[in-house]
Design a protein around this motif. Structure first.
Motif, PDB file in Angstrom:
ATOM      1  N   ARG A 470       9.939  -5.155  19.246  1.00  0.00           N
ATOM      2  CA  ARG A 470      11.131  -5.653  19.924  1.00  0.00           C
ATOM      3  C   ARG A 470      11.147  -7.178  19.826  1.00  0.00           C
ATOM      4  O   ARG A 470      10.112  -7.848  19.964  1.00  0.00           O
ATOM      5  N   TYR A 471      12.319  -7.747  19.557  1.00  0.00           N
ATOM      6  CA  TYR A 471      12.420  -9.204  19.435  1.00  0.00           C
ATOM      7  C   TYR A 471      13.796  -9.651  19.927  1.00  0.00           C
ATOM      8  O   TYR A 471      14.760  -8.889  19.916  1.00  0.00           O
ATOM      9  N   PRO A 472      13.895 -10.913  20.365  1.00  0.00           N
ATOM     10  CA  PRO A 472      15.094 -11.371  21.068  1.00  0.00           C
ATOM     11  C   PRO A 472      16.174 -11.914  20.141  1.00  0.00           C
ATOM     12  O   PRO A 472      15.941 -12.145  18.952  1.00  0.00           O
ATOM     13  N   ARG A 473      17.345 -12.134  20.731  1.00  0.00           N
ATOM     14  CA  ARG A 473      18.471 -12.713  19.994  1.00  0.00           C
ATOM     15  C   ARG A 473      18.466 -14.238  20.190  1.00  0.00           C
ATOM     16  O   ARG A 473      19.356 -14.813  20.799  1.00  0.00           O
ATOM     17  N   ILE A 474      17.444 -14.874  19.690  1.00  0.00           N
ATOM     18  CA  ILE A 474      17.316 -16.320  19.823  1.00  0.00           C
ATOM     19  C   ILE A 474      16.674 -16.875  18.548  1.00  0.00           C
ATOM     20  O   ILE A 474      16.186 -16.128  17.704  1.00  0.00           O
ATOM     21  N   ASN A 475      16.666 -18.188  18.445  1.00  0.00           N
ATOM     22  CA  ASN A 475      15.952 -18.832  17.356  1.00  0.00           C
ATOM     23  C   ASN A 475      14.457 -18.753  17.600  1.00  0.00           C
ATOM     24  O   ASN A 475      13.989 -18.692  18.739  1.00  0.00           O
ATOM     25  N   GLY A 476      13.709 -18.762  16.512  1.00  0.00           N
ATOM     26  CA  GLY A 476      12.265 -18.821  16.630  1.00  0.00           C
ATOM     27  C   GLY A 476      11.820 -20.189  17.150  1.00  0.00           C
ATOM     28  O   GLY A 476      12.635 -21.047  17.488  1.00  0.00           O
ATOM     29  N   LEU A 477      10.519 -20.375  17.187  1.00  0.00           N
ATOM     30  CA  LEU A 477       9.963 -21.620  17.739  1.00  0.00           C
ATOM     31  C   LEU A 477       9.750 -22.687  16.675  1.00  0.00           C
ATOM     32  O   LEU A 477       9.354 -23.802  16.997  1.00  0.00           O
ATOM     33  N   GLY A 478       9.995 -22.339  15.421  1.00  0.00           N
ATOM     34  CA  GLY A 478       9.799 -23.326  14.361  1.00  0.00           C
ATOM     35  C   GLY A 478       8.355 -23.463  13.928  1.00  0.00           C
ATOM     36  O   GLY A 478       7.962 -24.494  13.374  1.00  0.00           O
ATOM     37  N   VAL A 479       7.543 -22.431  14.149  1.00  0.00           N
ATOM     38  CA  VAL A 479       6.130 -22.489  13.775  1.00  0.00           C
ATOM     39  C   VAL A 479       5.984 -22.251  12.280  1.00  0.00           C
ATOM     40  O   VAL A 479       6.877 -21.707  11.620  1.00  0.00           O
ATOM     41  N   SER A 480       4.846 -22.647  11.741  1.00  0.00           N
ATOM     42  CA  SER A 480       4.584 -22.399  10.319  1.00  0.00           C
ATOM     43  C   SER A 480       4.238 -20.932  10.113  1.00  0.00           C
ATOM     44  O   SER A 480       3.744 -20.254  11.021  1.00  0.00           O
ATOM     45  N   MET A 481       4.504 -20.452   8.920  1.00  0.00           N
ATOM     46  CA  MET A 481       4.292 -19.041   8.597  1.00  0.00           C
ATOM     47  C   MET A 481       2.977 -18.860   7.842  1.00  0.00           C
ATOM     48  O   MET A 481       2.730 -19.534   6.846  1.00  0.00           O
ATOM     49  N   ASP A 482       2.170 -17.934   8.318  1.00  0.00           N
ATOM     50  CA  ASP A 482       0.897 -17.640   7.659  1.00  0.00           C
ATOM     51  C   ASP A 482       1.120 -16.857   6.379  1.00  0.00           C
ATOM     52  O   ASP A 482       2.033 -16.040   6.283  1.00  0.00           O
ATOM     53  N   GLU A 483       0.303 -17.101   5.413  1.00  0.00           N
ATOM     54  CA  GLU A 483       0.254 -16.278   4.206  1.00  0.00           C
ATOM     55  C   GLU A 483      -1.210 -15.936   3.938  1.00  0.00           C
ATOM     56  O   GLU A 483      -2.067 -16.824   3.951  1.00  0.00           O
ATOM     57  N   PRO A 484      -1.537 -14.715   3.695  1.00  0.00           N
ATOM     58  CA  PRO A 484      -0.636 -13.565   3.719  1.00  0.00           C
ATOM     59  C   PRO A 484      -0.447 -13.027   5.136  1.00  0.00           C
ATOM     60  O   PRO A 484      -1.126 -13.468   6.072  1.00  0.00           O
ATOM     61  N   MET A 485       0.443 -12.047   5.280  1.00  0.00           N
ATOM     62  CA  MET A 485       0.573 -11.340   6.551  1.00  0.00           C
ATOM     63  C   MET A 485      -0.629 -10.416   6.731  1.00  0.00           C
ATOM     64  O   MET A 485      -1.062  -9.764   5.784  1.00  0.00           O
ATOM     65  N   THR A 486      -1.137 -10.373   7.954  1.00  0.00           N
ATOM     66  CA  THR A 486      -2.301  -9.527   8.217  1.00  0.00           C
ATOM     67  C   THR A 486      -2.012  -8.620   9.407  1.00  0.00           C
ATOM     68  O   THR A 486      -1.392  -9.048  10.390  1.00  0.00           O
ATOM     69  N   PRO A 487      -2.458  -7.371   9.344  1.00  0.00           N
ATOM     70  CA  PRO A 487      -2.214  -6.453  10.459  1.00  0.00           C
ATOM     71  C   PRO A 487      -3.005  -6.844  11.699  1.00  0.00           C
ATOM     72  O   PRO A 487      -4.123  -7.361  11.603  1.00  0.00           O
ATOM     73  N   LEU A 488      -2.416  -6.608  12.852  1.00  0.00           N
ATOM     74  CA  LEU A 488      -3.065  -6.884  14.131  1.00  0.00           C
ATOM     75  C   LEU A 488      -3.761  -5.625  14.627  1.00  0.00           C
ATOM     76  O   LEU A 488      -3.259  -4.516  14.434  1.00  0.00           O
ATOM     77  N   PRO A 489      -4.914  -5.782  15.285  1.00  0.00           N
ATOM     78  CA  PRO A 489      -5.561  -4.604  15.892  1.00  0.00           C
ATOM     79  C   PRO A 489      -4.645  -4.001  16.958  1.00  0.00           C
ATOM     80  O   PRO A 489      -4.164  -4.708  17.848  1.00  0.00           O
ATOM     81  N   ILE A 490      -4.362  -2.717  16.854  1.00  0.00           N
ATOM     82  CA  ILE A 490      -3.458  -2.052  17.790  1.00  0.00           C
ATOM     83  C   ILE A 490      -4.000  -2.188  19.214  1.00  0.00           C
ATOM     84  O   ILE A 490      -5.179  -1.904  19.489  1.00  0.00           O
TER      85      ILE A 490
END
Length: 628
Positions: A470-490
């Motif tokens: 779930r995510y909101p109807r707003i702008n992001g915070l302007g943070v840098s994007m990590d590469e690569p994407m990594t899965p989070l522990p559930i």
């Protein structure tokens, strides 16, 4: 100006037909000017100017019931019913609602922000009218898109079966109309609505059936011939087979024709469907050329049509769409499903790149959910992109077809939390409560746009059942994007700020509020721990147990329903662990519908602010110090 003379619908009836044409032009100019400042649903309302004028000119609101499907095309109705002087407040806090609202006017007899409800409402009102012995008109105005909704089709069938006097106006802004076809249908419409024709038709059929030996066969032959002609000439044959008298299609911007057709429709006994062809954005070229963008628009410059948007980080919706493309390039199992919201859900670029893997199923959330389930059952990775408020409409399918079968459907839940000017019908504040109670569901929310990308990777890699972001109807915070994407522990949380006085558990856009409150408390010498509770289900039970061992008072902070939400889940956990001494304060959205305004104003109203947090923390922390 004629518009200055309109204060109630009765004022309209003093105008000549020629004056109505001028009034239509003035209303369009009024809408273009007012919405350039407030924003709103411009294109749909420009398309129904003549239709709405004709309804109020011929009929008598509120005695006659006008039921607008969805309601975002009701601005002209509001102008004609005494609210034009309030249009400067449109969609603003405590101002004029962007949808039909019963508490706002006696002329608003039905309110809805979701589509496909008008026909069921009309059937209910027509039935109540007949049971009470009244004789008022009931008119439902529904768009071609809303007519695809299953609920609308169910009601369409019921109305045709019951045969009550009821008018359905199909506002079709997708169909083109050729002049010769329009003329033919206008002629056929006159024939169908003529009482002498109807009576003669019945008498002839009765006479034929009386002919000995061959009467019945001849009658069936005539009926077959009639059906053949209908299928050849009449586009509304489906509606007639369902039990309606069909009139149209007609040009919805031709006021004299609109008036004549509605008079014809009013003379017919039983349900009648008037098929009206309109142009979204009519009269304002930027909106006519791009009705999708101008369906719901932010403030703009009238002359150029330039939308006045402030520069800033990309919105979560855009990050979602771009990331999905990135993932889909490497994973052919990924498909995208949306219920008529490809633009709003950020999927237009995906549709361009993967046309065979993009499915816009129309306004049909229930079908979208079960369709996604079946895709998952065959090894695909369906991503069901849907607004939080619209996912409510598919609750049974989520429970029965997806979670019960434990299928790998990914839910991308946009507009989670407050939605600002769209208000109470669109607030995405109930999904935590209605999803976390379903077995097998995983539910998470990112703290920023970078974490959203990691959550999308997590969702694609997850193969143990349904998972939702779930995510909101707003702008992001302007943070840098990590590469690569990594899965989070559930089920894992993270500590964003250390502290030993109290703990705030928050997620998504509430984390900056929590961090601000913690900073204010630090100035008083109290260090407050801030935890990113990014997994709403399952929760990080190890961290919850650690908080109990430290005997830290806890505040849960969520932009969601306080009843049954995340805070309730924390209390349930401690209760199940027999940890009855834990002090947990829940801050969420109270038990009422929060109306339209800015997101900041909505948060202020319900107390989702750093100031409120500080006050609550100050009441909790001294108790801990005394016990120590």
């Amino acid at each position: 100006m004629l518009l200055d003379l309109i204060h109630q619908p009765e004022d309209l009836k003093r105008f000549s037909p020629d004056q109505l044409e001028q009034l239509a032009a003035e209303i369009r100019q009024f809408l273009v000017e007012k919405l350039s400042v407030t924003g709103g649903h411009l294109a749909p309302n420009l398309g129904v100017v003549e239709l709405t004028i004709a309804l109020h000119y011929l009929f008598n609101s509120p005695q006659d019931k006008f039921i607008f499907d969805v309601g975002h095309q009701s601005y002209v109705h509001k102008i004609l019913t005494g609210r034009k002087d309030r249009f400067d407040t449109l969609r603003k806090y405590k101002g004029l609602c962007g949808f039909v609202k019963r508490s706002e006017s006696k002329h608003d007899v039905w309110e809805a922000g979701h589509s496909s409800t008008s026909l069921s409402a009309a059937m209910g009102m027509a039935t109540a009218r007949d049971l009470k012995g009244d004789n008022n008109r009931v008119v439902a105005i529904i768009g071609d898109g809303a007519l695809t909704g299953g609920m609308a089709l169910e009601a369409l069938n019921h109305i045709g079966h019951e045969k009550r006097n009821l008018m359905v106006i199909l506002n079709d802004n997708e169909m083109s109309i050729a002049p010769n076809v329009g003329a033919l249908h206008n002629y056929l419409g006159k024939i169908r609505s003529d009482k002498h024709y109807v009576k003669a038709k019945e008498e002839v059929e009765h006479l034929i059936k009386k002919i000995p030996a061959i009467g019945g066969t001849l009658a069936k032959t005539v009926e077959k011939l009639k059906d053949s002609l209908k299928y050849l000439l009449v586009s509304g044959v489906l509606f007639e087979e369902l039990g309606y008298t069909y009139l149209g299609p007609i040009d919805g911007h031709n006021l004299p024709l609109m008036l004549e057709t509605l008079r014809q429709a009013d003379s017919i006994t039983g349900p009648v469907l008037v098929h009206v062809i309109t142009t979204k954005g009519k009269g304002y070229s930027p909106a006519e050329e791009d009705s999708h963008t101008w369906h719901g628009i932010s403030p703009y410059k009238i002359e150029s049509g330039q939308v006045l948007k402030t520069a800033g980080p990309p919105m979560y919706t855009e990050v979602f769409g771009n990331t999905l493309i990135e993932l889909a390039k490497k994973d052919p199992r990924i498909t995208a499903i949306t219920p008529a919201m490809p633009g709003g859900s950020g999927l237009l670029k995906f549709a361009q790149q993967f046309p065979d893997r993009m499915f816009d199923v129309g306004i049909a959330e229930q079908h979208a959910a079960t369709f996604s389930a079946a895709l998952a059952s065959e090894g695909m990775k369906p991503v069901f992109a849907v607004y939080s408020t619209f996912l409510q409409r598919a609750y049974d399918q989520v429970v029965h077809d997806i979670c019960r079968a434990n299928l790998n459907v990914i839910f991308a839940i946009d507009r989670a939390g407050f939605v600002g000017p769209d208000g109470e019908t669109h607030q995405g504040v109930y999904d935590i409560a209605y999803l976390r109670s379903i077995p097998n569901m995983v539910l998470m929310m990112p703290k920023d746009e970078n974490e959203l990308r990691h959550m999308m990777r997590t969702a694609v890699d997850y193969n143990d059942g349904p998972i939702a972001i779930r995510y909101p109807r707003i702008n992001g915070l302007g943070v840098s994007m990590d590469e690569p994407m990594t899965p989070l522990p559930i089920g894992s949380w993270e500590v964003l700020r250390q502290g030993d006085a109290a703990a705030i558990l928050a997620m998504g856009p509430m984390l900056p509020v929590a961090l601000e409150a913690a900073e204010l408390m630090s100035k008083e010498g109290q260090q407050v721990r801030v935890i990113n509770a990014r997994f709403i289900k399952p929760m990080d039970e190890a961290m919850l147990l650690q908080l109990a061992k430290e005997d830290l008072p806890i505040i849960t902070l969520e932009e969601g329903s306080q009843q049954g939400g995340f805070g309730s889940a924390v209390l349930e956990y401690y209760s199940n662990q027999n940890l009855y001494g834990m002090r947990v304060k829940i801050i969420g959205i109270p038990d009422y519908f929060v109306e339209h305004g800015s997101v900041k104003e909505q948060r202020q109203e319900v107390g989702l602010t750093s100031e409120r947090l500080v006050t609550e923390l100050q009441s909790l922390v001294p108790r801990k110090r005394q016990r120590a």
